[in-house]
Design an enzyme around this catalytic site. Sequence first.
Site, PDB file in Angstrom:
ATOM      1  N   GLU A   1      -1.152  -5.904   8.484  1.00  0.00           N
ATOM      2  CA  GLU A   1      -0.318  -5.399   9.570  1.00  0.00           C
ATOM      3  C   GLU A   1      -0.906  -5.769  10.928  1.00  0.00           C
ATOM      4  OE1 GLU A   1       0.255  -1.170   8.995  1.00  0.00           O
ATOM      5  OE2 GLU A   1       1.057  -1.444   6.972  1.00  0.00           O
TER       6      GLU A   1
ATOM      7  N   LYS B   1      -1.133  -9.620   2.570  1.00  0.00           N
ATOM      8  CA  LYS B   1      -0.364  -9.196   3.741  1.00  0.00           C
ATOM      9  C   LYS B   1      -1.239  -8.269   4.575  1.00  0.00           C
ATOM     10  CE  LYS B   1       3.002  -5.904   3.585  1.00  0.00           C
ATOM     11  NZ  LYS B   1       2.495  -4.917   4.576  1.00  0.00           N
TER      12      LYS B   1
ATOM     13  N   GLU C   1       9.420  -4.544  10.026  1.00  0.00           N
ATOM     14  CA  GLU C   1       9.790  -3.204   9.549  1.00  0.00           C
ATOM     15  C   GLU C   1      10.344  -2.366  10.703  1.00  0.00           C
ATOM     16  OE1 GLU C   1       6.930  -1.273   7.025  1.00  0.00           O
ATOM     17  OE2 GLU C   1       8.087   0.603   6.975  1.00  0.00           O
TER      18      GLU C   1
ATOM     19  N   ASP D   1      -1.366  -6.331  -0.715  1.00  0.00           N
ATOM     20  CA  ASP D   1      -1.452  -5.731   0.614  1.00  0.00           C
ATOM     21  C   ASP D   1      -2.913  -5.392   0.930  1.00  0.00           C
ATOM     22  OD1 ASP D   1      -0.060  -4.998   2.844  1.00  0.00           O
ATOM     23  OD2 ASP D   1       0.897  -3.233   1.961  1.00  0.00           O
TER      24      ASP D   1
ATOM     25  N   ASP E   1       0.839  -1.208   0.000  1.00  0.00           N
ATOM     26  CA  ASP E   1       0.000   0.000   0.000  1.00  0.00           C
ATOM     27  C   ASP E   1       0.874   1.259   0.000  1.00  0.00           C
ATOM     28  OD1 ASP E   1       0.853  -0.073   2.597  1.00  0.00           O
ATOM     29  OD2 ASP E   1      -1.144  -0.095   3.517  1.00  0.00           O
TER      30      ASP E   1
HETATM   31  O1  KIV Z   1       3.400  -1.295   1.652  1.00  0.00           O
HETATM   32  C1  KIV Z   1       4.562  -1.681   1.530  1.00  0.00           C
HETATM   33  O2  KIV Z   1       5.223  -1.418   0.526  1.00  0.00           O
HETATM   34  C2  KIV Z   1       5.134  -2.461   2.613  1.00  0.00           C
HETATM   35  C3  KIV Z   1       6.596  -2.735   2.564  1.00  0.00           C
HETATM   36  C4  KIV Z   1       7.351  -1.525   2.900  1.00  0.00           C
HETATM   37  C5  KIV Z   1       6.967  -3.898   3.392  1.00  0.00           C
HETATM   38  O3  KIV Z   1       4.448  -2.827   3.504  1.00  0.00           O
END
Ligand code: KIV
Length: 307
Positions: A118, A116, A185, A86, A47
């Site tokens: 968080e 993915k 991160e 994401d 994202d």
């Molecule tokens: O959104 C993204 O690009 C990320 C990476 C920085 C791991 O979460």
Amino acid sequence: MTDRPITPRDLIAKKRKGERFAAITAYDYTSAQIVDRAGIPVILVGDTLGMVVLGHEKTLSVSLDAMIHHTAAVTRGAQKALVIGDMPFMTYQVNPEDALRNAGRLMQETGCSAVKLEGGKEMAPTVAKLVNAGIPVCGHIGYCPQSTNATGGPRVQGKSIDAAKAMIEDALALEEAGAFAIVLELVPRSLAAMITERVSIPTIGIGSGVDCDAEIQVFHDLFGLYSDFVPKHTRRYLNLAEQLQDAAARYVDDVAERQFPGPLQSSDLKPDVKRDLNRELATDAASAAGAQRMSAVFPKLVNGGTD
Ligand code: KIV
């Protein structure tokens, strides 16, 4: 190495064999093709799209529709790499049912192979729900950009003993819930190493030192395309923005000076067609001029006597 697409199990096998690997973000078909052909096994449609492609200050305004649009383009460009989509802000935090519906859309409408999201322990039930529905999930702990308003901006996380212990517990909870990998991160290097040692799934570091099982970087940072700021954790392998700007300025000059397009970029009529056409146009012009003269001298005759 086989030519079939990489799977989450392949990444876990890499960890077992001690094969450290690279991952990168991409947001469109062309860049996905480039990094896929370079042999990068994992592409995240992050994202960060909101910042480096759409020009927002934070990642929070990225919509699920925008993620779907870009993830589908990346999936078309990647033949071999595992493409992870994401989950944007507020598409999975409300409840696991919403998360499942939205992750399902992301996978179904884009062809990506994993998602993915968080968060640590608190996200474990959501991760488990998705994994049970057949959706591979990559976790993301340490600095979580979607919580930037609560945590006060990008800064290294887990610096106190309590915070470090909590992060180790987060990683273990995500593994237990079935995540196939975890992004770390902005985690202190030795804490990232401790987490990496304690989980059997790959840790993918960004700003977390060299002891993670893998490294991920943002395409635009790595190749010097994004110039609003340069994160400390990146290394510029190219200065594409500068190179592109120079090239664009040369293009402007070439156009102004009639140096572009040249013969190689143009097509033309065959010489005999051009000659005949010129002749016909000259004849037409001569007759038109003749008719004009006649009309001036004998207006009634030429204009049907109305004058
Ligand atoms: O959104 C993204 O690009 C990320 C990476 C920085 C791991 O979460």
